[in-house]
Each structure stands twice: as C-alpha cells, then as structure tokens.
Write a protein that holds these residues in place. Structure first.
Motif, PDB file in Angstrom:
ATOM      1  N   ILE A  78       0.824  -1.214   0.000  1.00 30.49           N
ATOM      2  CA  ILE A  78       0.000   0.000   0.000  1.00 30.49           C
ATOM      3  C   ILE A  78       0.862   1.269   0.000  1.00 30.49           C
ATOM      4  CG2 ILE A  78      -1.850   1.258   1.181  1.00 30.49           C
ATOM      5  CD1 ILE A  78      -2.807  -1.442   0.219  1.00 30.49           C
ATOM      6  N   CYS A  79       1.808   1.333   0.952  1.00 32.13           N
ATOM      7  CA  CYS A  79       2.559   2.589   1.123  1.00 32.13           C
ATOM      8  C   CYS A  79       3.524   2.860  -0.028  1.00 32.13           C
ATOM      9  CB  CYS A  79       3.348   2.566   2.427  1.00 32.13           C
ATOM     10  SG  CYS A  79       2.308   2.490   3.872  1.00 32.13           S
ATOM     11  N   MET A  80       4.260   1.838  -0.453  1.00 33.38           N
ATOM     12  CA  MET A  80       5.278   2.058  -1.491  1.00 33.38           C
ATOM     13  C   MET A  80       4.664   2.572  -2.796  1.00 33.38           C
ATOM     14  SD  MET A  80       8.484   2.002  -2.231  1.00 33.38           S
ATOM     15  CE  MET A  80       9.702   0.802  -1.728  1.00 33.38           C
ATOM     16  N   PRO A  81       3.599   1.900  -3.337  1.00 37.54           N
ATOM     17  CA  PRO A  81       2.996   2.438  -4.567  1.00 37.54           C
ATOM     18  C   PRO A  81       2.451   3.855  -4.375  1.00 37.54           C
ATOM     19  CG  PRO A  81       2.095   0.267  -4.064  1.00 37.54           C
ATOM     20  CD  PRO A  81       2.938   0.667  -2.896  1.00 37.54           C
ATOM     21  N   LEU A  82       1.908   4.106  -3.182  1.00 34.73           N
ATOM     22  CA  LEU A  82       1.349   5.428  -2.911  1.00 34.73           C
ATOM     23  C   LEU A  82       2.457   6.485  -2.912  1.00 34.73           C
ATOM     24  CD1 LEU A  82      -1.149   7.071  -2.181  1.00 34.73           C
ATOM     25  CD2 LEU A  82      -0.840   6.404   0.203  1.00 34.73           C
ATOM     26  N   HIS A  83       3.577   6.166  -2.258  1.00 39.18           N
ATOM     27  CA  HIS A  83       4.718   7.093  -2.232  1.00 39.18           C
ATOM     28  C   HIS A  83       5.217   7.365  -3.653  1.00 39.18           C
ATOM     29  CE1 HIS A  83       8.690   8.725  -1.798  1.00 39.18           C
ATOM     30  NE2 HIS A  83       9.279   7.585  -2.098  1.00 39.18           N
ATOM     31  N   LEU A  84       5.346   6.308  -4.463  1.00 39.14           N
ATOM     32  CA  LEU A  84       5.846   6.491  -5.834  1.00 39.14           C
ATOM     33  C   LEU A  84       4.880   7.349  -6.648  1.00 39.14           C
ATOM     34  CD1 LEU A  84       7.261   2.912  -6.551  1.00 39.14           C
ATOM     35  CD2 LEU A  84       8.531   4.984  -5.931  1.00 39.14           C
ATOM     36  N   SER A  85       3.576   7.172  -6.407  1.00 34.53           N
ATOM     37  CA  SER A  85       2.583   7.991  -7.112  1.00 34.53           C
ATOM     38  C   SER A  85       2.691   9.453  -6.702  1.00 34.53           C
ATOM     39  CB  SER A  85       1.168   7.489  -6.808  1.00 34.53           C
ATOM     40  OG  SER A  85       0.984   6.213  -7.345  1.00 34.53           O
ATOM     41  N   MET A  86       2.847   9.681  -5.394  1.00 35.86           N
ATOM     42  CA  MET A  86       2.972  11.063  -4.921  1.00 35.86           C
ATOM     43  C   MET A  86       4.219  11.706  -5.531  1.00 35.86           C
ATOM     44  SD  MET A  86       0.354  11.324  -2.780  1.00 35.86           S
ATOM     45  CE  MET A  86       0.471  12.742  -1.780  1.00 35.86           C
ATOM     46  N   ALA A  87       5.322  10.941  -5.560  1.00 41.86           N
ATOM     47  CA  ALA A  87       6.568  11.480  -6.114  1.00 41.86           C
ATOM     48  C   ALA A  87       6.407  11.778  -7.601  1.00 41.86           C
ATOM     49  CB  ALA A  87       7.709  10.501  -5.885  1.00 41.86           C
ATOM     50  N   ALA A  88       5.578  10.975  -8.290  1.00 41.26           N
ATOM     51  CA  ALA A  88       5.432  11.137  -9.738  1.00 41.26           C
ATOM     52  C   ALA A  88       4.601  12.358 -10.115  1.00 41.26           C
ATOM     53  CB  ALA A  88       4.804   9.887 -10.345  1.00 41.26           C
ATOM     54  N   CYS A  89       3.628  12.722  -9.299  1.00 42.86           N
ATOM     55  CA  CYS A  89       2.777  13.824  -9.769  1.00 42.86           C
ATOM     56  C   CYS A  89       2.446  14.876  -8.725  1.00 42.86           C
ATOM     57  CB  CYS A  89       1.508  13.286 -10.402  1.00 42.86           C
ATOM     58  SG  CYS A  89       0.350  12.567  -9.282  1.00 42.86           S
ATOM     59  N   ASN A  90       2.870  14.712  -7.514  1.00 50.76           N
ATOM     60  CA  ASN A  90       2.463  15.706  -6.526  1.00 50.76           C
ATOM     61  C   ASN A  90       3.496  15.757  -5.417  1.00 50.76           C
ATOM     62  OD1 ASN A  90       0.789  17.521  -5.198  1.00 50.76           O
ATOM     63  ND2 ASN A  90      -0.046  15.891  -3.954  1.00 50.76           N
ATOM     64  N   ASN A  91       4.740  15.965  -5.820  1.00 49.17           N
ATOM     65  CA  ASN A  91       5.840  15.788  -4.883  1.00 49.17           C
ATOM     66  C   ASN A  91       5.786  16.747  -3.700  1.00 49.17           C
ATOM     67  OD1 ASN A  91       8.041  14.431  -4.090  1.00 49.17           O
ATOM     68  ND2 ASN A  91       9.422  15.247  -5.642  1.00 49.17           N
ATOM     69  N   ALA A  92       6.023  16.183  -2.505  1.00 46.39           N
ATOM     70  CA  ALA A  92       6.248  16.972  -1.293  1.00 46.39           C
ATOM     71  C   ALA A  92       5.079  17.849  -0.881  1.00 46.39           C
ATOM     72  CB  ALA A  92       7.515  17.813  -1.421  1.00 46.39           C
ATOM     73  N   SER A  93       3.856  17.404  -1.155  1.00 44.61           N
ATOM     74  CA  SER A  93       2.712  18.077  -0.539  1.00 44.61           C
ATOM     75  C   SER A  93       2.711  17.682   0.936  1.00 44.61           C
ATOM     76  CB  SER A  93       1.408  17.631  -1.189  1.00 44.61           C
ATOM     77  OG  SER A  93       1.200  16.255  -0.949  1.00 44.61           O
ATOM     78  N   THR A  94       1.910  18.368   1.732  1.00 40.05           N
ATOM     79  CA  THR A  94       1.833  18.023   3.154  1.00 40.05           C
ATOM     80  C   THR A  94       1.393  16.570   3.312  1.00 40.05           C
ATOM     81  OG1 THR A  94       1.091  20.267   3.490  1.00 40.05           O
ATOM     82  CG2 THR A  94       0.939  18.815   5.369  1.00 40.05           C
TER      83      THR A  94
END
Ligand SMILES: [Zn+2]
Length: 458
Positions: free
Chosen positions: A362-378
């Motif tokens: 769950i966490c790893m794919p979610l982190h990679l998705s955040m890094a891909a399109c919405n990096n470093a939001s709160t």
C-alpha cells in the motif's frame, strides 16, 4: 485568545526562525525575494502567468513575499466571538475585515504603491497584461505607476471580487476547521486568515503542480517541487491536489469558474467518464464522506478499507497506464491516510508480516505515485511519515535487524528528500527534518495509530 498554547500546524515560522514570534514577524514582514521567475502574458491557461527564466531544480526557492494587505486575527476573532449579534461566518467576517483594511490603505496617501499592487489585479486579465510589473505587484511601484487607477469610487463589492478571485485564505485548512478549533480551544491562534499576495496571484492552477507554497505568518514562501525548464510555466494547485478527480472538477468549476485542462485532469477524465462498475456505484456524496477525515466511526473506516481494496483491484487492470494509475491513486491520498491509520490501530501487537505487507503493497505504490505527480505536498510528507514509522517499528521488532537496515536507510532518505523539496535548504539539516516531521504530523489527525510515534530513528 491571550495565551498561545497551540501552534498553527500549517505555519512554518517555528521551523525557520529560532527567535520569538514578534522578532520572527518583524523579520518576515519586510522580506522580499524574487528568484528565477518572471511574468508572461502568453501562459497556457489564462494568458497571464509566471514562467521560469532559467532551469530550476526541485527545492529551489522561487520567491518570498509578505501579504500586501491581510485580515488580522486580532481583528477578526472578537467579531467572530460576537457573531450572534452580528451574523456571519468566519470567512465572511475575514472578507469584511480585509475590505476595511484595503479601504483604509486607499485613503492613505503614503500607501499608494501598496494600493497599486492590489488594484493591478482588477485589470490583470488576459487582454491587459502589458502594464504588469513585478515591482508593482509587490507594492513597490513608482507613483506614476499607480496614478492610472481611479480608486475614489471603488465599491465594497468590487473589492470583494478582487478578494474572491485573488486572495489566499487559510489554504489547506478550512475556515470551518478553524472555527471548530476556536470552539474546542479558545487559545488557538492561527497566524494567518486571509490576505492578498498580488505577485503570487499571477500563478495559474494545475493538479500536477511544479511549485508549492508554505507560510511563515503572513509571509508566503514558494518553492519548486519539481524540476522546471527555462520558459516553462510555474503552476501550483489551488486546492489540495490529493482530492479525487470528481471533487477537484466540481470545486474548480464552482469556486474558481474554470474546467481544469491540466494533463492530469485530461488523463483522469477518460477513466472517470466510464469508471469500472465497482467504483461507479459510489456517489459524489459518498466520496466526500470517505475523504472527510473528521469522520472516523467504524462504519466509515470499514467503507474506506473496502474502497482501498476495490481501488487497488481496479488499478491492477492492464489497460491502465502507469501515469494514470499514479494520478488516480494520488486522488485518494486522504482515504489512504485514514485507511493506514485505521489498519495500524487494529494491529494489536507488533505483527511484522502485517506491517511489512502494508508498507510494500500500500505505502510504497502510494509514495511512488505522490513522487510522480504531486511531490512533497503536506499529505506526501505525512505518508512518508507513516512509512518511516512503519519501517522503524519493523526494524525494532525483527530479530535479524541487519535485514531491515537498508530499508530503514531508504525511507529515511525519502523523508529527507521530500523535506528538501518542500522546504529548500531546511532538508539538509537533520534537526530541521525532525522538526518538519513533527510539523506534518498535524495532517494525521487520528489520535491513535502511528501518529503518536517519537521519530526515534532519524
Ligand atoms: Zn487538473
């Protein structure tokens, strides 16, 4: 309101300034910085916009600007307290106070450069951008620059329109949640309510932002959250980009008056126009309910668990591109965060396999998705926070700790990288990273679960 017991979780003053609050405000109030950006009238979205004047790396500071004019909490709060005799929501009261502040500046002969900065926004349409200058927008224009405005007869309604179109409110906190906190703790003082930042108002929206804003009191600090090429437009998100497409679409249309054409919306629209049957049964109201983290009863939590399972199944479909998967997953970050906290609460004792499963699946794919399109939001920092706590707990509980050392290093590096992107040089210093992690804990509202951990590993 006299004592200041609770920190505003979305204000980074304490991360940036060691001195007391008054000194910090004195420092930031006069602080201006304009980095490698300039105004253009050929931006893709609405004509006017900001573009990069050179290649910019993720984490670089784009500009720092204090509010040109803002609604003071000290003025708004007493009116909010006596709102029974003088009806109005916190938002309406803040708008009214800001109008009064603007009018008082308009009548002050010494403040005409400041007046020019927000009056410029009246004419800042696509067809009328030639006269815009950065100095003017920062309230530092010459006297001649402001004489072209006719400001004697401006109505409250016209000022309200400037505010509604351009002002920055509490941003990623809602007025409603501030009101709720005032009801719960009358000592809570947000450092910021509503203000005009005319230079920042030039930036257009995208659900795949390349810039983020943070606040230190009434000063706004903008960083690049992705690498930006020379001439590329600077874009950031007007709303939390971690909302699902249907919710973003509705908010942007009704509150900001446009249909977002960013590559994420274009991409996601295809998916959402004919969603899989398992997702199409969810109404817009049920999405809003699932994303509202103040709702945390068992029913809602079970519904979130079920939704995550459905979503992960849907995302396994082979005909969805990786980019689309990233975009969709980020739209459910709120539900994921609640789901993770709930799943962690249900873990009675430390079950290494279960935690490892959560981290990997769950966490790893979610982190990679955040890094891909919405990096470093709160929200991204909060998710990294959960991951870091998870691997820390696994590391402590496992018998062969050398097996988890590399994973621990990996997640520590991810946290540092995200802090670097969001807060610039702050991420270099381990002590600052620790502070930043405490700062982002606020997003994990749930009282239990791993939101209570002590960052023992960095
Ligand atoms: Zn969009």
């Amino acid at each position: 309101m006299k004592s200041h017991k609770l920190e505003d979780p979305f204000d980074i003053s304490s991360l940036l300034f060691q001195s007391n609050e008054d000194d910090a405000n004195a420092t930031t109030r006069s602080c201006y910085y304009v980095g490698p950006v300039t105004i253009t009238n050929t931006a893709a979205v609405s004509g006017r916009g900001l573009i990069a004047t050179r290649d910019i790396a993720a984490g670089e500071c784009l500009f720092v600007t204090p509010a040109t004019v803002f609604a003071r909490v000290e003025t708004v709060y007493p009116r909010w307290v006596s709102r029974n005799s003088q009806p109005g929501t916190l938002e309406e009261i803040s708008e009214q106070v800001l109008i009064e502040e603007m009018k008082s500046l308009i009548s002050n002969k010494d403040e005409q450069a400041t007046v020019g900065s927000f009056m410029t926004l009246m004419g800042a349409s696509a067809s009328n951008t030639t006269s815009l200058s950065i100095a003017q927008l920062l309230g530092r224009g010459s006297d001649e620059a402001t004489t072209s405005f006719t400001i004697n007869d401006i109505s409250d309604n016209e000022l309200l329109q400037i505010i509604r179109r351009n002002a920055f409110g509490p941003d990623f906190v809602t007025y409603l949640s501030i009101e709720q906190r005032w009801l719960d703790h009358n000592t809570y003082i947000p450092r910021r309510l509503l203000g005009l930042f005319p230079f920042a108002a030039m930036i257009n929206h995208s659900c795949v932002p390349n810039a983020v804003r943070v606040f230190a009191g009434d000063t706004m600090i903008a960083h690049a959250c992705d690498s930006i090429k020379t001439g590329q437009e600077i874009v950031w998100s007007y709303l939390p980009p971690t909302q699902p497409y249907p919710q973003r679409h509705a908010t942007l249309r009704h509150q900001h008056g446009f249909v977002c054409q960013c590559r994420r919306c274009t991409n996601e629209a295809e998916f959402w126009n004919t969603p899989p049957a398992s997702l199409s049964i969810l109404t817009r109201d049920s999405w809003v309910r699932l994303c509202n983290r103040t709702l945390d009863d068992v029913c809602v939590q079970e519904a979130r668990s079920a939704t995550i399972r459905i979503l992960e199944d849907v995302l396994q479909a082979k005909d969805i591109t990786n980019e689309t998967k990233h975009f969709i997953r980020v739209g459910f970050a709120e539900i994921y965060i609640s789901y993770l906290n709930y799943a962690l609460q249900l873990t009675k004792s430390v079950e290494v396999d279960h935690l490892d499963h959560l981290l990997q699946r769950i966490c790893m794919p979610l982190h990679l998705s955040m890094a891909a399109c919405n990096n470093a939001s709160t929200e991204h920092l909060s998710i990294l926070h959960v991951c870091y706590d998870l691997i820390g707990t696994i590391h402590s509980a496992t018998k062969e700790r050398h097996l988890t050392v590399n994973k621990l290093r990996f997640w520590t590096a991810q946290v540092q990288k995200a802090c670097m992107v969001r807060y610039g040089n702050l991420g270099n210093d381990i002590e600052s990273v620790r502070k930043a992690m405490q700062h982002t804990r606020a997003v994990l509202r749930n009282k239990d679960g791993f939101a209570q951990s002590t960052h023992g590993f960095i």
